[in-house]
Design a protein around this motif. Structure first.
Motif, PDB file in Angstrom:
ATOM      1  N   GLY A  88      12.684 -11.032  -0.412  1.00  0.00           N
ATOM      2  CA  GLY A  88      13.031 -10.056   0.096  1.00  0.00           C
ATOM      3  C   GLY A  88      12.094  -8.759   0.835  1.00  0.00           C
ATOM      4  N   GLU A  89      12.510  -7.815   0.973  1.00  0.00           N
ATOM      5  CA  GLU A  89      10.933  -7.062   1.656  1.00  0.00           C
ATOM      6  C   GLU A  89      10.673  -5.701   0.901  1.00  0.00           C
ATOM      7  N   VAL A  90       9.420  -5.484   0.088  1.00  0.00           N
ATOM      8  CA  VAL A  90       9.232  -3.826  -0.411  1.00  0.00           C
ATOM      9  C   VAL A  90       9.767  -3.604   0.981  1.00  0.00           C
ATOM     10  N   ILE A  91      10.903  -2.227   0.058  1.00  0.00           N
ATOM     11  CA  ILE A  91      11.041  -0.743   1.193  1.00  0.00           C
ATOM     12  C   ILE A  91      10.111  -0.051   0.751  1.00  0.00           C
ATOM     13  N   ARG A  92      10.282   0.052  -0.707  1.00  0.00           N
ATOM     14  CA  ARG A  92       9.794   1.297  -1.206  1.00  0.00           C
ATOM     15  C   ARG A  92       8.849   0.969  -2.375  1.00  0.00           C
ATOM     16  N   VAL A  93       7.384   1.575  -2.882  1.00  0.00           N
ATOM     17  CA  VAL A  93       6.468   1.323  -4.135  1.00  0.00           C
ATOM     18  C   VAL A  93       6.674   2.582  -4.885  1.00  0.00           C
ATOM     19  N   ILE A  94       6.985   2.411  -6.394  1.00  0.00           N
ATOM     20  CA  ILE A  94       6.890   3.437  -7.058  1.00  0.00           C
ATOM     21  C   ILE A  94       5.873   3.779  -7.854  1.00  0.00           C
ATOM     22  N   PRO A  95       4.283   3.883  -8.149  1.00  0.00           N
ATOM     23  CA  PRO A  95       2.994   3.012  -8.443  1.00  0.00           C
ATOM     24  C   PRO A  95       3.731   4.101  -9.759  1.00  0.00           C
ATOM     25  N   THR A  96       3.917   5.390 -10.009  1.00  0.00           N
ATOM     26  CA  THR A  96       4.143   6.267 -11.630  1.00  0.00           C
ATOM     27  C   THR A  96       4.869   5.700 -12.325  1.00  0.00           C
ATOM     28  N   GLU A  97       6.004   4.419 -11.817  1.00  0.00           N
ATOM     29  CA  GLU A  97       7.004   3.768 -12.551  1.00  0.00           C
ATOM     30  C   GLU A  97       7.170   2.496 -12.626  1.00  0.00           C
ATOM     31  N   ASP A  98       5.804   1.843 -12.226  1.00  0.00           N
ATOM     32  CA  ASP A  98       5.600   0.924 -12.088  1.00  0.00           C
ATOM     33  C   ASP A  98       6.507  -0.157 -10.876  1.00  0.00           C
ATOM     34  N   ARG A  99       8.051   0.481 -10.251  1.00  0.00           N
ATOM     35  CA  ARG A  99       8.537  -0.170 -10.035  1.00  0.00           C
ATOM     36  C   ARG A  99       8.449  -0.466  -7.964  1.00  0.00           C
ATOM     37  N   ALA A 100      10.231  -0.493  -7.555  1.00  0.00           N
ATOM     38  CA  ALA A 100       9.816  -1.641  -6.772  1.00  0.00           C
ATOM     39  C   ALA A 100      10.776  -1.460  -6.029  1.00  0.00           C
ATOM     40  N   LEU A 101      11.133  -0.876  -4.756  1.00  0.00           N
ATOM     41  CA  LEU A 101      12.636  -0.888  -4.149  1.00  0.00           C
ATOM     42  C   LEU A 101      12.730  -1.976  -3.472  1.00  0.00           C
ATOM     43  N   VAL A 102      13.358  -3.521  -3.452  1.00  0.00           N
ATOM     44  CA  VAL A 102      13.514  -4.591  -2.633  1.00  0.00           C
ATOM     45  C   VAL A 102      14.833  -4.594  -1.455  1.00  0.00           C
ATOM     46  N   GLN A 103      14.470  -5.012  -0.202  1.00  0.00           N
ATOM     47  CA  GLN A 103      15.485  -4.856  -0.006  1.00  0.00           C
ATOM     48  C   GLN A 103      16.793  -6.247  -0.316  1.00  0.00           C
TER      49      GLN A 103
ATOM     50  N   ILE B 250      32.573   4.032  -2.641  1.00  0.00           N
ATOM     51  CA  ILE B 250      32.358   3.549  -3.710  1.00  0.00           C
ATOM     52  C   ILE B 250      30.342   2.538  -3.001  1.00  0.00           C
ATOM     53  N   ASN B 251      29.528   3.609  -2.953  1.00  0.00           N
ATOM     54  CA  ASN B 251      27.523   2.831  -1.859  1.00  0.00           C
ATOM     55  C   ASN B 251      27.358   1.546  -3.023  1.00  0.00           C
ATOM     56  N   GLU B 252      26.989   1.071  -2.102  1.00  0.00           N
ATOM     57  CA  GLU B 252      25.789   0.173  -2.808  1.00  0.00           C
ATOM     58  C   GLU B 252      24.568   0.476  -2.261  1.00  0.00           C
ATOM     59  N   LYS B 253      23.492   0.387  -3.198  1.00  0.00           N
ATOM     60  CA  LYS B 253      22.309   0.716  -2.837  1.00  0.00           C
ATOM     61  C   LYS B 253      21.395  -0.166  -3.795  1.00  0.00           C
ATOM     62  N   GLU B 254      20.295  -0.308  -3.421  1.00  0.00           N
ATOM     63  CA  GLU B 254      19.427  -0.831  -4.174  1.00  0.00           C
ATOM     64  C   GLU B 254      18.451  -0.614  -5.313  1.00  0.00           C
ATOM     65  N   ALA B 255      18.188  -0.517  -6.510  1.00  0.00           N
ATOM     66  CA  ALA B 255      17.986   0.336  -7.381  1.00  0.00           C
ATOM     67  C   ALA B 255      16.520  -0.261  -7.590  1.00  0.00           C
ATOM     68  N   PRO B 256      15.731   0.123  -8.115  1.00  0.00           N
ATOM     69  CA  PRO B 256      14.028  -0.057  -8.577  1.00  0.00           C
ATOM     70  C   PRO B 256      14.406  -1.389  -9.343  1.00  0.00           C
ATOM     71  N   ILE B 257      13.756  -1.738  -9.272  1.00  0.00           N
ATOM     72  CA  ILE B 257      12.977  -3.445 -10.242  1.00  0.00           C
ATOM     73  C   ILE B 257      11.766  -3.367 -10.469  1.00  0.00           C
ATOM     74  N   HIS B 258      10.835  -3.811 -11.838  1.00  0.00           N
ATOM     75  CA  HIS B 258      10.272  -3.169 -12.167  1.00  0.00           C
ATOM     76  C   HIS B 258       8.768  -4.517 -11.797  1.00  0.00           C
ATOM     77  N   LEU B 259       7.650  -4.199 -11.654  1.00  0.00           N
ATOM     78  CA  LEU B 259       6.935  -4.967 -10.328  1.00  0.00           C
ATOM     79  C   LEU B 259       6.352  -6.235 -11.065  1.00  0.00           C
ATOM     80  N   SER B 260       6.333  -6.031 -12.864  1.00  0.00           N
ATOM     81  CA  SER B 260       6.392  -7.567 -12.865  1.00  0.00           C
ATOM     82  C   SER B 260       7.235  -8.196 -12.770  1.00  0.00           C
ATOM     83  N   ASN B 261       8.824  -7.884 -12.658  1.00  0.00           N
ATOM     84  CA  ASN B 261      10.063  -9.253 -12.267  1.00  0.00           C
ATOM     85  C   ASN B 261       9.324  -9.466 -10.564  1.00  0.00           C
TER      86      ASN B 261
END
Length: 106
Positions: free
Chosen positions: A23-38, A58-69
């Motif tokens: 997927g494509e990275v939507i947003r990077v959260i550098p303070t938590e070392d996480r990213a949202l991937v579409q 009930i809504n579905e949305k992306e949750a942050p995933i760690h950059l090491s993954n």
């Protein structure tokens, strides 16, 4: 330190329930070392109705995933690759795909 994965990059998930998905990275959260991937790491959130125009449900949305993954997809081969850094002749620091040597920042 410069980020190896940035917004707009195409990445592949290395571990977890979405292993192998891209997927494509939507947003990077550098303070938590996480990213949202579409389309990856989708979670369901129960939303209460808030007024006439906003029904609950009930809504579905992306949750942050760690950059090491996550691993960046090589633009040349289409396979996951590690990321390195290189200084160009004009002194500019760019990201480089380790597998092919392709410059990622154009």
């Amino acid at each position: 330190m410069a980020q190896k994965i940035r917004k707009g990059d195409r990445v592949q998930v290395l571990t977890g329930r979405d292993k192998g998905r891209q997927g494509e990275v939507i947003r990077v959260i550098p303070t938590e070392d996480r990213a949202l991937v579409q389309g990856v790491n989708l979670v369901k959130r129960h939303q209460k109705a808030t007024g006439v125009g906003n029904p609950g449900g009930i809504n579905e949305k992306e949750a942050p995933i760690h950059l090491s993954n996550l691993s960046l997809i090589d633009p040349k081969s289409g396979k996951p690759t590690r990321v390195g850094f290189k200084l160009l002749e004009d002194g500019k620091k760019v990201r480089v795909a380790r597998a092919s040597g392709e410059v990622l920042d154009a």
